[in-house]
Scaffold this motif. Structure first.
Motif, mmCIF file in Angstrom:
data_model
loop_
_atom_site.group_PDB
_atom_site.id
_atom_site.type_symbol
_atom_site.label_atom_id
_atom_site.label_comp_id
_atom_site.label_asym_id
_atom_site.label_seq_id
_atom_site.Cartn_x
_atom_site.Cartn_y
_atom_site.Cartn_z
ATOM 1 N N SER A 50 10.973 -11.721 6.154
ATOM 2 C CA SER A 50 10.251 -11.530 4.895
ATOM 3 C C SER A 50 9.324 -12.704 4.600
ATOM 4 N N VAL A 51 9.759 -13.905 4.953
ATOM 5 C CA VAL A 51 8.945 -15.099 4.731
ATOM 6 C C VAL A 51 7.747 -15.108 5.670
ATOM 7 N N VAL A 52 7.959 -14.711 6.917
ATOM 8 C CA VAL A 52 6.861 -14.650 7.883
ATOM 9 C C VAL A 52 5.768 -13.720 7.390
ATOM 10 N N ARG A 53 6.150 -12.550 6.908
ATOM 11 C CA ARG A 53 5.169 -11.572 6.433
ATOM 12 C C ARG A 53 4.455 -12.054 5.176
ATOM 13 N N GLU A 54 5.194 -12.708 4.312
ATOM 14 C CA GLU A 54 4.582 -13.234 3.091
ATOM 15 C C GLU A 54 3.558 -14.324 3.405
ATOM 16 N N LEU A 55 3.893 -15.221 4.318
ATOM 17 C CA LEU A 55 3.002 -16.331 4.621
ATOM 18 C C LEU A 55 1.756 -15.878 5.385
#
Length: 277
Positions: A50-55
């Motif tokens: 989820s963090v990868v996609r957000e960043l």
């Protein structure tokens, strides 16, 4: 949406980000946004999906494989066009949860207007430690790579493995090679694998070296200790490894080395290669 990549050249970048969250805090987006990368391969992501996609944000098709151990490893492929096939893992169940290998297939249109399949793998080879189980794992991974590379060459018209492979192949690849011949990363046994990868037995090509010629480096990693970055006392351990036809289409390879030590977003610099397909 078509899965074929439409540009007359393909820009593929690879970088060990040393933690994606930390890299973005240190300014990775300022490098990435204007760079016009078509396929971005990351290693040591060390973040939840989820963090990868957000960043990374919108506009990317993201294939991300996390390591089971939190805060360790993790590889990803982010592409502007949607892959037509994806796979995680290198083919040995021993490494299934380590977050070190991911593959994606794409359709590309060559200069003659024909559609071909390109397979891209983002790889993170173990750093190892001579004489320890960590080094045993590294050798096992390199053994499996020796099997996987020929399989990829048969699977697609073109194949490319990029990433932090944690081995300097020749004396040109490490500034202080004499002091490292007994250390992981420059052991003769490790370098012998790369002789096979780039020799007649397996027959792949070291794209960066092919374009740079017989010069020192250009290095892609510098120790955080001392003034290694300032004095360019580095290692060339990040690679684009390609099947011969794809390697022959490469016309530019650039290490995006930061202007100063304090402006880096990782201890590795991105390796960006353009392929005219």
């Amino acid at each position: 949406m078509s899965s074929a990549l439409k540009k007359d050249y393909l820009r593929i970048a690879s970088v060990n980000v040393n933690g994606l969250r930390a890299a973005y805090k240190k300014g990775m987006s300022a490098w990435l946004e204007p760079r016009e990368v078509d396929i971005l391969c990351l290693q040591e992501v060390r973040a939840p999906d989820s963090v990868v996609r957000e960043l990374l944000g919108e506009g990317w098709h993201i294939l991300h494989v996390e390591a089971e151990a939190k805060g360790r490893a993790g590889v990803a492929i982010a592409s502007r066009s949607e892959p037509v096939g994806t796979r995680s893992g290198i083919g040995d169940d021993y490494f299934a949860t380590t977050g070190r290998w991911v593959e994606a297939d794409f359709y590309v249109t060559d200069t003659a207007g024909k559609t071909a399949q390109l397979t891209v793998a983002s790889a993170y080879v173990h750093s190892g430690e001579a004489g320890t189980p960590k080094q045993d794992d590294k050798f096992r991974f390199l053994d499996v790579m020796s099997t996987r590379l020929p399989e990829l060459a048969k699977h697609s018209d073109h194949a490319l493995v990029v990433g932090d492979l944690n081995v300097g192949h020749t004396e040109l690849d490490i500034r202080n090679w004499k002091g490292n011949v007994k250390r992981a990363g420059f052991l003769p046994e490790e370098r012998a694998y790369f002789d096979r990868f780039f020799g007649d037995e397996i027959g792949w090509r070291d794209v960066h070296r092919g374009l740079a010629g017989n010069v020192d480096g250009p290095y892609t990693w510098w120790s955080q200790r001392g003034k290694a970055f300032d004095t360019d006392t580095g290692w060339r351990i990040d690679y684009h490894m390609a099947t011969p036809g794809l390697a022959a289409s490469a016309f530019s390879a650039v290490v995006d080395r930061a202007s100063s030590w304090d402006t880096r977003f990782s201890d590795h610099a991105p390796l960006v290669v353009d392929y005219r397909l």
